[in-house]
Scaffold this active site. Structure first.
Site, PDB file in Angstrom:
ATOM      1  N   GLU A 136      -6.840  -0.609  15.408  1.00  0.00           N
ATOM      2  CA  GLU A 136      -7.615  -2.036  13.954  1.00  0.00           C
ATOM      3  C   GLU A 136      -6.428  -3.126  13.352  1.00  0.00           C
ATOM      4  OE1 GLU A 136      -9.465  -0.578  10.167  1.00  0.00           O
ATOM      5  OE2 GLU A 136      -8.274  -2.908   8.946  1.00  0.00           O
ATOM      6  N   SER A 175     -10.082  -6.264   9.186  1.00  0.00           N
ATOM      7  CA  SER A 175     -11.292  -5.974   8.934  1.00  0.00           C
ATOM      8  C   SER A 175     -12.030  -7.239   8.606  1.00  0.00           C
ATOM      9  CB  SER A 175     -11.437  -4.603   8.625  1.00  0.00           C
ATOM     10  OG  SER A 175     -10.508  -4.324   7.564  1.00  0.00           O
ATOM     11  N   GLU A 229       0.842   4.072   1.313  1.00  0.00           N
ATOM     12  CA  GLU A 229       0.268   5.347   2.301  1.00  0.00           C
ATOM     13  C   GLU A 229       1.102   6.550   2.357  1.00  0.00           C
ATOM     14  OE1 GLU A 229      -2.001   3.709   4.019  1.00  0.00           O
ATOM     15  OE2 GLU A 229      -1.942   1.332   3.848  1.00  0.00           O
ATOM     16  N   ARG A 231       0.916  -5.371  12.611  1.00  0.00           N
ATOM     17  CA  ARG A 231      -0.110  -5.401  13.930  1.00  0.00           C
ATOM     18  C   ARG A 231      -0.789  -6.198  14.824  1.00  0.00           C
ATOM     19  NH1 ARG A 231      -4.021  -1.087  10.650  1.00  0.00           N
ATOM     20  NH2 ARG A 231      -2.783  -0.019   9.524  1.00  0.00           N
ATOM     21  N   ARG A 279       1.093  -1.050  -0.063  1.00  0.00           N
ATOM     22  CA  ARG A 279       0.240   0.102  -0.017  1.00  0.00           C
ATOM     23  C   ARG A 279       0.759   1.489   0.040  1.00  0.00           C
ATOM     24  NH1 ARG A 279      -5.241  -1.620   3.381  1.00  0.00           N
ATOM     25  NH2 ARG A 279      -5.311  -4.046   2.679  1.00  0.00           N
ATOM     26  N   ARG A 294       1.470   3.299  12.683  1.00  0.00           N
ATOM     27  CA  ARG A 294       0.791   1.914  12.484  1.00  0.00           C
ATOM     28  C   ARG A 294       0.768   1.197  10.771  1.00  0.00           C
ATOM     29  NH1 ARG A 294      -3.881   5.426  13.162  1.00  0.00           N
ATOM     30  NH2 ARG A 294      -5.059   5.045  12.529  1.00  0.00           N
ATOM     31  N   HIS A 295       0.936   1.838  10.221  1.00  0.00           N
ATOM     32  CA  HIS A 295       1.564   1.842   8.351  1.00  0.00           C
ATOM     33  C   HIS A 295       2.505   1.630   7.819  1.00  0.00           C
ATOM     34  CE1 HIS A 295      -2.434   4.241   8.974  1.00  0.00           C
ATOM     35  NE2 HIS A 295      -3.300   3.856   8.374  1.00  0.00           N
TER      36      HIS A 295
HETATM   37  P1  AMO Z   1      -7.760  -3.900   5.390  1.00  0.00           P
HETATM   38  O1  AMO Z   1      -7.520  -3.015   4.359  1.00  0.00           O
HETATM   39  O2  AMO Z   1      -8.417  -3.494   6.197  1.00  0.00           O
HETATM   40  O3  AMO Z   1      -8.997  -4.689   4.643  1.00  0.00           O
HETATM   41  O4  AMO Z   1      -6.973  -4.192   5.794  1.00  0.00           O
HETATM   42  C1  AMO Z   1      -6.638  -6.029   6.588  1.00  0.00           C
HETATM   43  C2  AMO Z   1      -6.010  -5.520   7.021  1.00  0.00           C
HETATM   44  O5  AMO Z   1      -4.045  -5.063   6.972  1.00  0.00           O
HETATM   45  C3  AMO Z   1      -3.590  -4.363   7.927  1.00  0.00           C
HETATM   46  N1  AMO Z   1      -3.193  -3.552   6.779  1.00  0.00           N
HETATM   47  C4  AMO Z   1      -1.743  -2.795   6.937  1.00  0.00           C
HETATM   48  N2  AMO Z   1      -0.837  -3.012   7.900  1.00  0.00           N
HETATM   49  C5  AMO Z   1      -0.171  -2.509   8.244  1.00  0.00           C
HETATM   50  N3  AMO Z   1       0.203  -1.011   7.600  1.00  0.00           N
HETATM   51  C6  AMO Z   1      -0.529  -0.832   6.319  1.00  0.00           C
HETATM   52  N4  AMO Z   1      -0.909  -0.069   5.563  1.00  0.00           N
HETATM   53  C7  AMO Z   1      -1.850  -1.510   6.486  1.00  0.00           C
HETATM   54  N5  AMO Z   1      -3.019  -2.094   5.344  1.00  0.00           N
HETATM   55  C8  AMO Z   1      -3.395  -3.001   6.101  1.00  0.00           C
HETATM   56  C9  AMO Z   1      -4.392  -4.178   8.970  1.00  0.00           C
HETATM   57  C10 AMO Z   1      -5.519  -4.689   8.293  1.00  0.00           C
HETATM   58  O6  AMO Z   1      -7.483  -4.424   9.901  1.00  0.00           O
HETATM   59  N6  AMO Z   1     -10.100  -7.253   2.456  1.00  0.00           N
HETATM   60  C11 AMO Z   1      -9.582  -6.801   3.166  1.00  0.00           C
HETATM   61  C12 AMO Z   1     -10.278  -7.527   4.361  1.00  0.00           C
HETATM   62  C13 AMO Z   1     -11.159  -8.873   3.874  1.00  0.00           C
HETATM   63  O7  AMO Z   1     -12.396  -8.095   3.755  1.00  0.00           O
HETATM   64  O8  AMO Z   1     -10.928  -9.746   3.963  1.00  0.00           O
HETATM   65  C14 AMO Z   1      -8.722  -5.903   3.707  1.00  0.00           C
HETATM   66  O9  AMO Z   1      -7.542  -5.402   2.806  1.00  0.00           O
HETATM   67  O10 AMO Z   1      -4.460  -4.727  10.306  1.00  0.00           O
END
Ligand code: AMO
Length: 434
Positions: A357, A360, A218, A408, A216, A224-225
């Site tokens: 979080e 999800s 970001e 996380r 991602r 946390r990202h």
């Molecule tokens: P979502 O976008 O909420 O859902 O991502 C799911 C989980 O992935 C982790 N996460 C990250 N951790 C660290 N850095 C990041 N940039 C980052 N982005 C996400 C988080 C987050 O809760 N496809 C859906 C899931 C589903 O519905 O099955 C999804 O990607 O812990």
């Protein structure tokens, strides 16, 4: 140098092994030179132990090797374990001969045993030395147990491990955070999640999971990202959001029990007092969370996502793991199923730990016409999802799943507040190396 038969590990150096002879391999953690007597602390994969060397008992070769010793050099010693009440572990290794296998530079750019912790930036700059600190290595030993426990638990429930593409043609989690890659004469993207593939694969295996890196872009620089993270994903046919919430809860409990069982030493090193959470985890709806915020004076427009500050407020009230369910449909991705009784709400959830979080997920739309409508409502072009949409013509059962951020989860289990501590080599907007 004659190598005695048996390798002794640091963890073998205790009173009960008094008299055990063998060889040790590892890194010089610390050096204390008292002249006639030299103490070395040796570090290997099992921990650290004390070596004692008397100069007048060593051969000429060993003495000249000893002169080369520097912190973090790799050494091999022959010796005997001796009970030694004065030593920290109640025993030490009396060394008969020593050889330096790989000499480290002096001085090192980063002090592995320094009491004063370096800044995060310095730590990441010299990450390979930073990871040699036993309490930093411990995080990843716990991580190893976590991944094993996830695989073990999901397989026990009939999930099949799959691997989906990392190079993809269309976004699934929103276009803003996509990394572009030059793909021959086209533009492709790095996958943000395995979302559409894992949904398709339930038509083959019914229950699938994937553990792997996702990407991602970001823009925000937070604790946390990161740009490359590991996601633990599941998808299950003939299931809804409540079924997969139960699986997620079960997985968290199994993981924590395994970590408590296998990683006592690491938890102690990190000073973490981990407890098995009680099931079922608390479940509050989005609307209830809104009311909780209102009761402390935070008025929020219905439909908006929670800000970090709002999540912190909710986290102050809910101290452990809890779910927030039934988010507004529009705040969730297109593949999440709206509730049949009220289309404005969705069969979705986030797993939280206090303010963070972790995961999800939700029930997915399994009807092609509705999915196409939701894609359009999100401002996306259904023709970009042609391959995916066709799958819905070939027999698509109701299905549900979630994605759980591994780093996380590791933050929660090791009580770290910056995600950069729970990934070996973090990537963010400002860091691409090491
Ligand atoms: P979502 O976008 O909420 O859902 O991502 C799911 C989980 O992935 C982790 N996460 C990250 N951790 C660290 N850095 C990041 N940039 C980052 N982005 C996400 C988080 C987050 O809760 N496809 C859906 C899931 C589903 O519905 O099955 C999804 O990607 O812990």
């Amino acid at each position: 140098m004659q190598k005695l038969e048996k390798r002794i590990f640091a963890s073998d150096v205790n009173e009960s092994n008094d008299g055990l002879a063998g060889y040790l391999l590892g890194w010089v953690h610390e050096v204390r030179d008292l002249g006639a007597l030299v103490f070395l602390i040796l570090r290997d994969i099992t921990g650290t132990c004390q070596l004692s060397l008397r100069r007048n008992e060593l051969s000429k070769e060993s003495l000249s090797e000893l002169e080369k010793i520097s912190k973090e050099s790799v050494i091999m010693v022959d010796g005997v374990v001796r009970a030694e009440p004065k030593s920290r572990l109640g025993a030490e290794v009396k060394v008969m001969s020593i050889k330096v296998l790989s000499k480290s530079v002096e001085p090192l750019p980063y002090d592995v045993v320094g009491k004063v912790k370096a800044s995060m930036n310095t730590r990441l700059e010299y990450r390979i030395l930073d990871l040699r600190r036993p309490e930093h290595r411990a995080i990843f030993l716990i991580g190893d147990t976590v991944l094993n426990a996830c695989r073990e638990y999901l397989r026990s429930l009939g999930f099949v491990e799959v691997r989906t593409p990392r190079i993809i043609a269309t976004a699934t989690e929103g276009g803003a955070s996509l990394f572009e890659v030059k793909y021959f004469d086209k533009i492709a993207y790095l996958a943000q999640s395995p979302q559409l593939y894992k949904e398709e694969l339930v038509t083959i295996f019914e229950r699938v999971f994937e553990i792997g890196p996702f990407f991602r872009a970001e823009e925000s620089h937070t604790r946390r990202h990161i740009s490359e993270f590991t996601s633990i994903d599941i998808e299950a046919a003939f299931s809804n959001y409540e079924d997969v919430m139960d699986i997620l809860e079960g997985l968290i409990v199994h993981v924590i029990m395994k970590v408590l069982f296998e990683r006592k030493r690491e938890l102690e090193l990190l000073n973490v007092n981990l407890k098995v959470p009680r099931r079922p985890f608390l479940r509050i709806t989005y609307d209830e969370a809104l009311r909780e915020l209102e009761s402390i004076g935070i008025k929020k427009k219905w439909g908006e996502d929670f800000t970090t500050e709002e999540l912190r407020q909710l986290g102050r009230k809910h101290l452990g793991f809890y779910f927030i369910t039934h988010f507004p449909t529009d705040s969730k991705p297109f593949y999440i199923k709206p509730c049949e009784s009220n289309e404005l709400l969705s069969e979705s959830f986030d797993l939280m730990y206090q303010w963070l979080e972790l995961s999800s997920g939700g029930t997915r739309i399994s009807d092609r016409a509705l999915l196409e409508r939701r894609i359009r409502e999100k401002g996306l072009n259904p023709s970009a999802f042609n391959y995916h949409l066709k799958v819905y013509d070939y027999g698509m059962p109701q299905h549900a799943g979630w994605g759980l951020g591994f780093e996380r989860l590791l933050m929660v289990l090791t009580r770290k507040t910056n995600i950069r501590e729970t990934i070996l080599f973090p990537r963010d907007k400002f860091r691409l190396m090491p």
